[in-house]
Design a protein around this motif. Structure first.
Motif, PDB file in Angstrom:
ATOM      1  N   MET A   1      -3.037   2.661  -9.928  1.00  0.00           N
ATOM      2  CA  MET A   1      -3.569   2.001  -8.736  1.00  0.00           C
ATOM      3  C   MET A   1      -2.788   2.473  -7.516  1.00  0.00           C
ATOM      4  SD  MET A   1      -3.670  -2.057  -7.680  1.00  0.00           S
ATOM      5  CE  MET A   1      -4.736  -2.546  -9.006  1.00  0.00           C
ATOM      6  N   ASN A   2      -3.470   2.590  -6.442  1.00  0.00           N
ATOM      7  CA  ASN A   2      -2.866   3.003  -5.182  1.00  0.00           C
ATOM      8  C   ASN A   2      -1.815   1.992  -4.733  1.00  0.00           C
ATOM      9  OD1 ASN A   2      -2.981   2.685  -2.055  1.00  0.00           O
ATOM     10  ND2 ASN A   2      -3.558   4.794  -2.489  1.00  0.00           N
ATOM     11  N   ARG A   3      -0.687   2.475  -4.256  1.00  0.00           N
ATOM     12  CA  ARG A   3       0.425   1.604  -3.860  1.00  0.00           C
ATOM     13  C   ARG A   3       0.067   0.711  -2.677  1.00  0.00           C
ATOM     14  NH1 ARG A   3       4.076   0.103  -6.664  1.00  0.00           N
ATOM     15  NH2 ARG A   3       5.701   0.315  -5.160  1.00  0.00           N
ATOM     16  N   ILE A   4      -0.662   1.217  -1.698  1.00  0.00           N
ATOM     17  CA  ILE A   4      -1.019   0.394  -0.541  1.00  0.00           C
ATOM     18  C   ILE A   4      -1.887  -0.771  -0.995  1.00  0.00           C
ATOM     19  CG2 ILE A   4      -2.290   0.340   1.640  1.00  0.00           C
ATOM     20  CD1 ILE A   4      -1.244   3.225   2.119  1.00  0.00           C
ATOM     21  N   LYS A   5      -2.858  -0.484  -1.842  1.00  0.00           N
ATOM     22  CA  LYS A   5      -3.712  -1.555  -2.375  1.00  0.00           C
ATOM     23  C   LYS A   5      -2.887  -2.540  -3.186  1.00  0.00           C
ATOM     24  CE  LYS A   5      -7.882  -2.458  -5.001  1.00  0.00           C
ATOM     25  NZ  LYS A   5      -9.031  -1.869  -5.707  1.00  0.00           N
ATOM     26  N   GLN A   6      -1.980  -2.031  -3.982  1.00  0.00           N
ATOM     27  CA  GLN A   6      -1.126  -2.869  -4.814  1.00  0.00           C
ATOM     28  C   GLN A   6      -0.294  -3.828  -3.945  1.00  0.00           C
ATOM     29  OE1 GLN A   6       1.714  -0.568  -7.119  1.00  0.00           O
ATOM     30  NE2 GLN A   6       0.931  -1.518  -8.975  1.00  0.00           N
ATOM     31  N   PHE A   7       0.338  -3.298  -2.913  1.00  0.00           N
ATOM     32  CA  PHE A   7       1.129  -4.141  -2.014  1.00  0.00           C
ATOM     33  C   PHE A   7       0.243  -5.159  -1.293  1.00  0.00           C
ATOM     34  CE2 PHE A   7       4.479  -0.732  -1.975  1.00  0.00           C
ATOM     35  CZ  PHE A   7       5.526  -1.540  -2.380  1.00  0.00           C
ATOM     36  N   ARG A   8      -0.927  -4.720  -0.835  1.00  0.00           N
ATOM     37  CA  ARG A   8      -1.825  -5.619  -0.119  1.00  0.00           C
ATOM     38  C   ARG A   8      -2.273  -6.766  -1.015  1.00  0.00           C
ATOM     39  NH1 ARG A   8      -7.004  -6.334  -0.148  1.00  0.00           N
ATOM     40  NH2 ARG A   8      -7.539  -4.396  -1.199  1.00  0.00           N
ATOM     41  N   GLU A   9      -2.643  -6.453  -2.239  1.00  0.00           N
ATOM     42  CA  GLU A   9      -3.087  -7.488  -3.164  1.00  0.00           C
ATOM     43  C   GLU A   9      -1.943  -8.426  -3.538  1.00  0.00           C
ATOM     44  OE1 GLU A   9      -5.003  -5.268  -6.295  1.00  0.00           O
ATOM     45  OE2 GLU A   9      -6.924  -5.333  -5.221  1.00  0.00           O
ATOM     46  N   ARG A  10      -0.738  -7.899  -3.617  1.00  0.00           N
ATOM     47  CA  ARG A  10       0.422  -8.736  -3.928  1.00  0.00           C
ATOM     48  C   ARG A  10       0.632  -9.786  -2.840  1.00  0.00           C
ATOM     49  NH1 ARG A  10       5.341  -5.275  -5.074  1.00  0.00           N
ATOM     50  NH2 ARG A  10       4.064  -4.692  -6.837  1.00  0.00           N
ATOM     51  N   LEU A  11       0.336  -9.417  -1.586  1.00  0.00           N
ATOM     52  CA  LEU A  11       0.455 -10.366  -0.471  1.00  0.00           C
ATOM     53  C   LEU A  11      -0.781 -11.245  -0.330  1.00  0.00           C
ATOM     54  CD1 LEU A  11       2.069  -8.251   2.385  1.00  0.00           C
ATOM     55  CD2 LEU A  11       3.145 -10.012   0.981  1.00  0.00           C
ATOM     56  N   ASP A  12      -1.809 -10.959  -1.130  1.00  0.00           N
ATOM     57  CA  ASP A  12      -3.061 -11.715  -1.102  1.00  0.00           C
ATOM     58  C   ASP A  12      -3.700 -11.689   0.285  1.00  0.00           C
ATOM     59  OD1 ASP A  12      -5.093 -13.187  -2.341  1.00  0.00           O
ATOM     60  OD2 ASP A  12      -4.206 -15.093  -1.733  1.00  0.00           O
ATOM     61  N   ILE A  13      -3.778 -10.472   0.852  1.00  0.00           N
ATOM     62  CA  ILE A  13      -4.472 -10.300   2.132  1.00  0.00           C
ATOM     63  C   ILE A  13      -5.630  -9.329   1.935  1.00  0.00           C
ATOM     64  CG2 ILE A  13      -2.497 -10.883   3.606  1.00  0.00           C
ATOM     65  CD1 ILE A  13      -2.037  -7.898   4.047  1.00  0.00           C
ATOM     66  N   THR A  14      -6.641  -9.476   2.756  1.00  0.00           N
ATOM     67  CA  THR A  14      -7.814  -8.610   2.660  1.00  0.00           C
ATOM     68  C   THR A  14      -7.580  -7.317   3.431  1.00  0.00           C
ATOM     69  OG1 THR A  14      -8.837  -9.514   4.650  1.00  0.00           O
ATOM     70  CG2 THR A  14      -9.325 -10.634   2.548  1.00  0.00           C
ATOM     71  N   GLN A  15      -8.454  -6.345   3.187  1.00  0.00           N
ATOM     72  CA  GLN A  15      -8.405  -5.111   3.967  1.00  0.00           C
ATOM     73  C   GLN A  15      -8.600  -5.431   5.447  1.00  0.00           C
ATOM     74  OE1 GLN A  15     -11.348  -2.411   2.417  1.00  0.00           O
ATOM     75  NE2 GLN A  15      -9.982  -1.642   0.815  1.00  0.00           N
ATOM     76  N   ASP A  16      -9.498  -6.364   5.735  1.00  0.00           N
ATOM     77  CA  ASP A  16      -9.766  -6.737   7.118  1.00  0.00           C
ATOM     78  C   ASP A  16      -8.527  -7.335   7.782  1.00  0.00           C
ATOM     79  OD1 ASP A  16     -11.721  -6.963   9.301  1.00  0.00           O
ATOM     80  OD2 ASP A  16     -11.438  -9.124   9.017  1.00  0.00           O
ATOM     81  N   GLU A  17      -7.810  -8.178   7.070  1.00  0.00           N
ATOM     82  CA  GLU A  17      -6.585  -8.760   7.626  1.00  0.00           C
ATOM     83  C   GLU A  17      -5.543  -7.687   7.889  1.00  0.00           C
ATOM     84  OE1 GLU A  17      -6.565 -13.244   5.711  1.00  0.00           O
ATOM     85  OE2 GLU A  17      -6.114 -11.550   4.384  1.00  0.00           O
ATOM     86  N   LEU A  18      -5.403  -6.758   6.949  1.00  0.00           N
ATOM     87  CA  LEU A  18      -4.422  -5.678   7.118  1.00  0.00           C
ATOM     88  C   LEU A  18      -4.799  -4.777   8.289  1.00  0.00           C
ATOM     89  CD1 LEU A  18      -1.866  -4.272   6.150  1.00  0.00           C
ATOM     90  CD2 LEU A  18      -3.294  -2.970   4.539  1.00  0.00           C
ATOM     91  N   CYS A  19      -6.068  -4.456   8.416  1.00  0.00           N
ATOM     92  CA  CYS A  19      -6.461  -3.565   9.511  1.00  0.00           C
ATOM     93  C   CYS A  19      -6.200  -4.214  10.859  1.00  0.00           C
ATOM     94  CB  CYS A  19      -7.910  -3.101   9.367  1.00  0.00           C
ATOM     95  SG  CYS A  19      -9.188  -4.284   9.787  1.00  0.00           S
ATOM     96  N   LYS A  20      -6.384  -5.524  10.959  1.00  0.00           N
ATOM     97  CA  LYS A  20      -6.092  -6.216  12.214  1.00  0.00           C
ATOM     98  C   LYS A  20      -4.596  -6.211  12.523  1.00  0.00           C
ATOM     99  CE  LYS A  20     -10.235  -9.018  12.129  1.00  0.00           C
ATOM    100  NZ  LYS A  20     -10.841 -10.304  11.818  1.00  0.00           N
ATOM    101  N   MET A  21      -3.763  -6.322  11.501  1.00  0.00           N
ATOM    102  CA  MET A  21      -2.313  -6.284  11.694  1.00  0.00           C
ATOM    103  C   MET A  21      -1.857  -4.924  12.209  1.00  0.00           C
ATOM    104  SD  MET A  21      -0.866  -8.038   8.254  1.00  0.00           S
ATOM    105  CE  MET A  21      -1.357  -9.655   7.708  1.00  0.00           C
TER     106      MET A  21
END
Length: 64
Positions: A1-21
């Protein structure tokens, strides 16, 4: 699994939330997660800060 996706899912945030950050589009985050493209170098420090990791951790194969 891709590390960015792995970290994002670990924080329980959506792609949309991450893109806004990060001030990028949702499609950019999706491309990073499918390894279709990589984040620009100016986004790496912010990604590492959000994920509480090093820039190297974002691209390492495994996390100890």
């Amino acid at each position: 699994m891709n590390r960015i996706k792995q970290f994002r899912e670990r924080l329980d945030i959506t792609q949309d939330e991450l893109c806004k950050m990060l001030g990028v589009t949702q499609s950019a985050v999706a491309k990073w997660e499918t390894e279709e493209s990589l984040p620009r170098t100016d986004k790496l420090p912010k990604l590492a800060e959000i994920f509480n990791c090093t820039i190297d951790d974002l691209f390492s194969e495994t996390k100890n």
